[in-house]
Design a protein around this motif. Structure first.
Motif, PDB file in Angstrom:
ATOM      1  N   GLY A  29       0.788  -1.227   0.000  1.00 55.22           N
ATOM      2  CA  GLY A  29       0.000   0.000   0.000  1.00 55.22           C
ATOM      3  C   GLY A  29       0.820   1.278   0.000  1.00 55.22           C
ATOM      4  N   ASN A  30       2.148   1.167  -0.121  1.00 52.97           N
ATOM      5  CA  ASN A  30       3.007   2.354  -0.192  1.00 52.97           C
ATOM      6  C   ASN A  30       2.929   2.968  -1.588  1.00 52.97           C
ATOM      7  OD1 ASN A  30       4.110   1.988   2.480  1.00 52.97           O
ATOM      8  ND2 ASN A  30       5.243   0.267   1.627  1.00 52.97           N
ATOM      9  N   VAL A  31       2.822   4.281  -1.636  1.00 49.27           N
ATOM     10  CA  VAL A  31       2.709   4.979  -2.917  1.00 49.27           C
ATOM     11  C   VAL A  31       4.062   5.569  -3.287  1.00 49.27           C
ATOM     12  CG1 VAL A  31       1.568   6.861  -4.171  1.00 49.27           C
ATOM     13  CG2 VAL A  31       0.287   5.505  -2.497  1.00 49.27           C
ATOM     14  N   PHE A  32       4.470   5.398  -4.549  1.00 49.32           N
ATOM     15  CA  PHE A  32       5.721   5.914  -5.070  1.00 49.32           C
ATOM     16  C   PHE A  32       5.452   6.704  -6.340  1.00 49.32           C
ATOM     17  CE2 PHE A  32       6.670   2.039  -2.780  1.00 49.32           C
ATOM     18  CZ  PHE A  32       7.721   2.421  -1.967  1.00 49.32           C
ATOM     19  N   THR A  33       6.348   7.622  -6.629  1.00 42.00           N
ATOM     20  CA  THR A  33       6.212   8.392  -7.868  1.00 42.00           C
ATOM     21  C   THR A  33       7.116   7.816  -8.944  1.00 42.00           C
ATOM     22  OG1 THR A  33       7.947   9.966  -7.257  1.00 42.00           O
ATOM     23  CG2 THR A  33       5.677  10.518  -6.608  1.00 42.00           C
ATOM     24  N   ARG A  34       6.688   7.995 -10.175  1.00 42.59           N
ATOM     25  CA  ARG A  34       7.478   7.626 -11.340  1.00 42.59           C
ATOM     26  C   ARG A  34       7.964   8.914 -12.005  1.00 42.59           C
ATOM     27  NH1 ARG A  34       3.856   2.829 -14.017  1.00 42.59           N
ATOM     28  NH2 ARG A  34       4.733   1.119 -12.806  1.00 42.59           N
ATOM     29  N   PRO A  35       8.858   8.803 -12.988  1.00 46.55           N
ATOM     30  CA  PRO A  35       9.389  10.006 -13.648  1.00 46.55           C
ATOM     31  C   PRO A  35       8.309  10.941 -14.191  1.00 46.55           C
ATOM     32  CG  PRO A  35      10.693   8.119 -14.262  1.00 46.55           C
ATOM     33  CD  PRO A  35       9.524   7.588 -13.466  1.00 46.55           C
ATOM     34  N   GLU A  36       7.199  10.388 -14.657  1.00 41.78           N
ATOM     35  CA  GLU A  36       6.123  11.227 -15.190  1.00 41.78           C
ATOM     36  C   GLU A  36       5.613  12.214 -14.145  1.00 41.78           C
ATOM     37  OE1 GLU A  36       6.172   7.377 -17.458  1.00 41.78           O
ATOM     38  OE2 GLU A  36       6.296   7.924 -15.354  1.00 41.78           O
ATOM     39  N   PHE A  37       5.607  11.801 -12.876  1.00 39.57           N
ATOM     40  CA  PHE A  37       5.140  12.674 -11.808  1.00 39.57           C
ATOM     41  C   PHE A  37       6.027  13.916 -11.690  1.00 39.57           C
ATOM     42  CE2 PHE A  37       5.029  14.199  -7.450  1.00 39.57           C
ATOM     43  CZ  PHE A  37       3.668  14.294  -7.225  1.00 39.57           C
ATOM     44  N   SER A  38       7.358  13.709 -11.691  1.00 40.16           N
ATOM     45  CA  SER A  38       8.276  14.848 -11.589  1.00 40.16           C
ATOM     46  C   SER A  38       8.141  15.765 -12.792  1.00 40.16           C
ATOM     47  CB  SER A  38       9.720  14.355 -11.469  1.00 40.16           C
ATOM     48  OG  SER A  38       9.897  13.659 -10.261  1.00 40.16           O
ATOM     49  N   GLY A  39       7.954  15.184 -13.981  1.00 35.15           N
ATOM     50  CA  GLY A  39       7.747  15.992 -15.183  1.00 35.15           C
ATOM     51  C   GLY A  39       6.473  16.806 -15.104  1.00 35.15           C
ATOM     52  N   MET A  40       5.394  16.176 -14.619  1.00 40.84           N
ATOM     53  CA  MET A  40       4.120  16.888 -14.479  1.00 40.84           C
ATOM     54  C   MET A  40       4.229  17.996 -13.435  1.00 40.84           C
ATOM     55  SD  MET A  40       1.631  13.545 -14.766  1.00 40.84           S
ATOM     56  CE  MET A  40       0.437  14.238 -13.677  1.00 40.84           C
ATOM     57  N   LEU A  41       4.943  17.732 -12.355  1.00 40.67           N
ATOM     58  CA  LEU A  41       5.138  18.738 -11.311  1.00 40.67           C
ATOM     59  C   LEU A  41       5.906  19.935 -11.870  1.00 40.67           C
ATOM     60  CD1 LEU A  41       4.690  19.331  -8.299  1.00 40.67           C
ATOM     61  CD2 LEU A  41       6.867  18.177  -7.861  1.00 40.67           C
TER      62      LEU A  41
END
Length: 146
Positions: A29-41
């Motif tokens: 249930g741990n949530v992690f970010t992928r590269p797309e998240f940093s790009g969107m941010l």
């Protein structure tokens, strides 16, 4: 000129996690970010205003600069170095005096990395005459008008 983006997060309608989801959840249930998240941010941070005209002399370097007049009266310039072998040394000039107030870097282990991609603020504000954007990375410099 973008009007919107449709993305999937979590398990999709087919019952599996999309390979392009910006967020993933492991079996605990741990949530992690992928590269797309940093790009969107980075996009959300640097595009909240009106794009303004600019000139960008790059020679043979695969490099782009996108200045945006941010709603709070500041200027955000996104610098993208797509060259995989050469760093970019950038100078920003303007008809108005600019003072850097924020410097964020988007980087990862490689251009094809599927993890380890981050958008981080840098405490050391750069000189607008010598901005170093390493090969295969991007940066956002935010300036105020002096």
């Amino acid at each position: 000129g973008a009007a919107g983006v449709n993305i999937e997060t979590g398990v999709n309608q087919l019952g599996w996690m999309s390979w392009y989801s910006p967020l993933i959840t492991d079996n605990s249930g741990n949530v992690f970010t992928r590269p797309e998240f940093s790009g969107m941010l980075a996009f959300a941070y640097a595009s909240s205003g009106e794009r303004i005209w600019s000139e960008c002399e790059t020679g043979e370097l695969n490099f782009k600069a996108y200045p945006v007049a941010v709603r709070n009266g500041q200027l955000a310039v996104t610098l993208i170095n797509k060259d995989v072998t050469r760093n970019a040394l950038v100078s920003l000039t303007s008809t108005k005096r600019l003072k850097p107030i924020r410097w964020d870097r988007l980087s990862g282990p490689s251009l094809s990395s599927k993890e380890g991609v981050v958008l981080r603020g840098d405490r050391d504000l750069p000189s607008l005459q010598q901005l170093m954007v390493p090969a295969g990375s991007a940066a956002i410099v935010t300036c105020s008008y002096v």
